[in-house]
Every structure is written in C-alpha cells, then in structure tokens.
Write a protein that holds these residues in place. Structure first.
Motif, PDB file in Angstrom:
ATOM      1  N   TYR A 154       0.883  -1.161   0.000  1.00 39.89           N
ATOM      2  CA  TYR A 154       0.000   0.000   0.000  1.00 39.89           C
ATOM      3  C   TYR A 154       0.926   1.217   0.000  1.00 39.89           C
ATOM      4  O   TYR A 154       1.449   1.601   1.033  1.00 39.89           O
ATOM      5  N   GLY A 155       1.163   1.750  -1.171  1.00 39.40           N
ATOM      6  CA  GLY A 155       2.089   2.857  -1.324  1.00 39.40           C
ATOM      7  C   GLY A 155       1.365   4.183  -1.378  1.00 39.40           C
ATOM      8  O   GLY A 155       0.193   4.291  -1.012  1.00 39.40           O
ATOM      9  N   TYR A 156       2.061   5.179  -1.840  1.00 38.94           N
ATOM     10  CA  TYR A 156       1.449   6.489  -2.089  1.00 38.94           C
ATOM     11  C   TYR A 156       2.172   7.095  -3.273  1.00 38.94           C
ATOM     12  O   TYR A 156       3.310   6.748  -3.579  1.00 38.94           O
ATOM     13  N   LEU A 157       1.489   7.985  -3.963  1.00 40.53           N
ATOM     14  CA  LEU A 157       2.082   8.672  -5.096  1.00 40.53           C
ATOM     15  C   LEU A 157       2.626  10.010  -4.612  1.00 40.53           C
ATOM     16  O   LEU A 157       1.962  10.706  -3.845  1.00 40.53           O
ATOM     17  N   PRO A 158       3.839  10.364  -5.031  1.00 38.62           N
ATOM     18  CA  PRO A 158       4.478  11.554  -4.482  1.00 38.62           C
ATOM     19  C   PRO A 158       3.783  12.844  -4.887  1.00 38.62           C
ATOM     20  O   PRO A 158       3.219  12.959  -5.979  1.00 38.62           O
ATOM     21  N   TYR A 159       3.851  13.778  -3.968  1.00 35.16           N
ATOM     22  CA  TYR A 159       3.262  15.101  -4.137  1.00 35.16           C
ATOM     23  C   TYR A 159       4.326  16.124  -3.769  1.00 35.16           C
ATOM     24  O   TYR A 159       5.022  15.960  -2.759  1.00 35.16           O
ATOM     25  N   ASN A 160       4.479  17.150  -4.582  1.00 33.86           N
ATOM     26  CA  ASN A 160       5.493  18.181  -4.357  1.00 33.86           C
ATOM     27  C   ASN A 160       6.873  17.546  -4.226  1.00 33.86           C
ATOM     28  O   ASN A 160       7.299  16.816  -5.107  1.00 33.86           O
ATOM     29  N   GLN A 161       7.551  17.774  -3.101  1.00 27.52           N
ATOM     30  CA  GLN A 161       8.935  17.309  -2.972  1.00 27.52           C
ATOM     31  C   GLN A 161       9.058  15.978  -2.225  1.00 27.52           C
ATOM     32  O   GLN A 161      10.123  15.654  -1.716  1.00 27.52           O
ATOM     33  N   GLU A 162       7.991  15.202  -2.177  1.00 29.60           N
ATOM     34  CA  GLU A 162       8.072  13.911  -1.490  1.00 29.60           C
ATOM     35  C   GLU A 162       8.999  12.953  -2.244  1.00 29.60           C
ATOM     36  O   GLU A 162       9.242  13.117  -3.440  1.00 29.60           O
TER      37      GLU A 162
END
Length: 177
Positions: A46-54
């Motif tokens: 269960y990941g996440y998609l990067p936002y801004n400078q993540e």
C-alpha cells in the motif's frame, strides 16, 4: 518544538531541495526499500504517489508490480482513506489537496497484512511521525492494525524527538537518505 512549527520548518527545507537532490535521495531510498526485509516479505504494498517534494515512490511501486506484488494507493473519501489497487500507475488524477489518486474507485485493497508506506513530514528514530495533519493514516491503522509500516524520508526529516499524542501510531521502520 510544536507540530505546527516543525511542519513549517520541514516544508521550507523540502521546498529548498533541487530536483536533482530529490531524484538522488529517492534513488538511494528505492534501493534501501527494495532490499528491506519488510518489502521482501510483502505480497502487497500500500504505497502512495508523491506530491510536491516527497520521495519519488513511483519507480519503487513499478518495481513492486514487476516483482509480482499487488500495489494499491490511497484515495480520500470525505474523512476516510481507502487503498485502491492499481496495475497502471498512470491511471491517476489530482485528488484530495491536489495529491495524485486513482481515477477508479476499485478494486479496494483487501490484504490485512499489506506493507504500508507512510508519508510524513518528520520522524524520529523510534518511528514516531508527524504527518500533514489529516490523520488519515492513523485512522486507517487504528482500524487495520496488522499492517507492517515503513516510512521513506530525507535525512533532514529525522529529528531527535517528536511531540507524541495518544492516537499517533508509530512506524515500524524508517529509512532515510
């Protein structure tokens, strides 16, 4: 230092990063993540998609798919976060707060032991974290406590001590570069 001040400080440091610094640190973190015991044992991420400078998680999630793992990313419904399975990480659009989310509403993640990648602004070495303030991950993990958790962050996001509240759920492993 209180959470508000710490969030502001870390956000300023992240905004100051160059694209090259983000890519270099993300590549190092990808290597650490893909060789971690939690990743190797996981059937589902269960990941996440990067936002801004993540940290750039897309290459890691693409590798997970190539490794035969199932991958799901979060989608926000009001005050609830659900993980939606993706086989194509481009099938996303801007969602809650401009963060990339799946276009589809399903299929929903159904692995109670999926490895959860935890975003956040600050972490300590004991796994405590300060998120972005929505409480979505703490609520999700309170309802589904059997998930192993792992956070990826830049070295400056590691602090010696964080203010901890009773509903805060620590991360099992924090990797930084």
């Amino acid at each position: 230092m209180d959470k508000k001040t710490l969030r502001k400080q870390i956000c300023e440091q992240k905004r100051a990063m160059t694209p090259e610094e983000i890519e270099t640190a993300s590549a190092k973190l990808g290597e650490k993540f893909l060789s971690s015991e939690l990743y190797c044992q996981a059937r589902t991420v269960y990941g996440y998609l990067p936002y801004n400078q993540e940290v750039r998680t897309v290459p890691m999630l693409e590798q997970a798919l190539a490794d035969g793992k199932r991958v799901a990313v979060p989608k926000i419904y009001g005050d609830e976060m659900k993980f939606i399975y993706l086989t194509d990480l481009t099938q996303v659009e801007k969602g809650y707060s401009g963060i990339p989310e799946p276009i589809a509403d399903g299929p929903e993640g159904d692995d109670p032991e999926a490895l959860v990648l935890m975003p956040g602004l600050a972490f300590d070495r004991e796994g405590h974290r300060i998120g972005y303030g929505g409480g979505f991950y703490d609520k999700f993990l309170a309802a589904e406590p059997n998930h192993p958790t792992l956070a990826l962050c830049y070295e400056f996001q590691i602090v010696s001590q964080l203010p901890v509240e009773e509903f805060d759920i620590p991360v099992d492993v924090v990797l930084w570069a």
